[in-house]
Motif scaffolding. Sequence first.
Motif, short mmCIF file in Angstrom:
data_model
loop_
_atom_site.label_atom_id
_atom_site.label_comp_id
_atom_site.label_asym_id
_atom_site.label_seq_id
_atom_site.Cartn_x
_atom_site.Cartn_y
_atom_site.Cartn_z
N PRO A 78 4.51 1.99 2.93
CA PRO A 78 5.82 1.64 2.41
C PRO A 78 5.77 0.78 1.15
O PRO A 78 6.79 0.57 0.52
CB PRO A 78 6.45 0.86 3.56
N ALA A 79 4.59 0.29 0.76
CA ALA A 79 4.52 -0.64 -0.37
C ALA A 79 4.82 0.04 -1.70
O ALA A 79 5.46 -0.55 -2.57
CB ALA A 79 3.14 -1.28 -0.44
N GLN A 107 8.00 -4.48 0.94
CA GLN A 107 7.18 -4.31 2.12
C GLN A 107 5.76 -4.00 1.66
O GLN A 107 5.54 -3.14 0.81
CB GLN A 107 7.74 -3.18 2.98
N ALA A 108 4.77 -4.69 2.23
CA ALA A 108 3.39 -4.53 1.80
C ALA A 108 2.63 -3.53 2.67
O ALA A 108 1.70 -2.88 2.21
CB ALA A 108 2.66 -5.87 1.83
N ASN A 109 3.03 -3.43 3.94
CA ASN A 109 2.32 -2.55 4.87
C ASN A 109 3.20 -2.28 6.09
O ASN A 109 4.32 -2.78 6.17
CB ASN A 109 0.98 -3.18 5.28
N GLY A 113 3.81 -7.19 6.66
CA GLY A 113 3.44 -7.94 5.46
C GLY A 113 4.42 -7.67 4.33
O GLY A 113 4.98 -6.57 4.23
N THR A 114 4.66 -8.68 3.51
CA THR A 114 5.61 -8.53 2.41
C THR A 114 5.11 -9.24 1.16
O THR A 114 4.28 -10.14 1.22
CB THR A 114 6.99 -9.12 2.78
#
Length: 170
Positions: A78-79, A107-109, A113-114
Amino acid sequence: MPSMMDANVVLRLLALLRDGGCEIWVAGGWGIDALIGKVTREHRDLDLLHRVEQEPLLIKKLESAGFIEQPDAQPGRPARFVMKDHQGHELDLHPLRFEADGSAVQQANDHGGTFHYPADAFTTGMIEGVPVNCLSVAQQVAFHQGYEPSDRDRHDMAQLRTAFGVATHF
């Protein structure tokens, strides 16, 4: 291998998206060049941040210009996601969810995570004399931490140090 992105291609794509109703910000190497106000090196891609709720419109506009999503690009959603045209021009697209105060979250993962963008992370720069939305100097410096830099990263941070007198960690 991606085709180099020159300023004319960048400005054409930014106009296509802007005129199509998409709010976007230039990041990465082109974002640094926008802050400095001149092209300082060759670029193999264009990093763009966009409002997550505008993503269907953004994809439609880019598809109309011949871009196709590259599902094998890593790291991927999603990153971020990558789209490429038949000439090899590559876009690295980063969806942002904006908060009421003007800050944003990416969103990082898939594990929660962000990446956080304070409201003052968004500014305006210039590409070939054309004003463009981009990331601030402080945000660019923040995002160039925590990994082994490439020669391009070292070049970009040197440009920011020279132009703005900021400290960078490499």
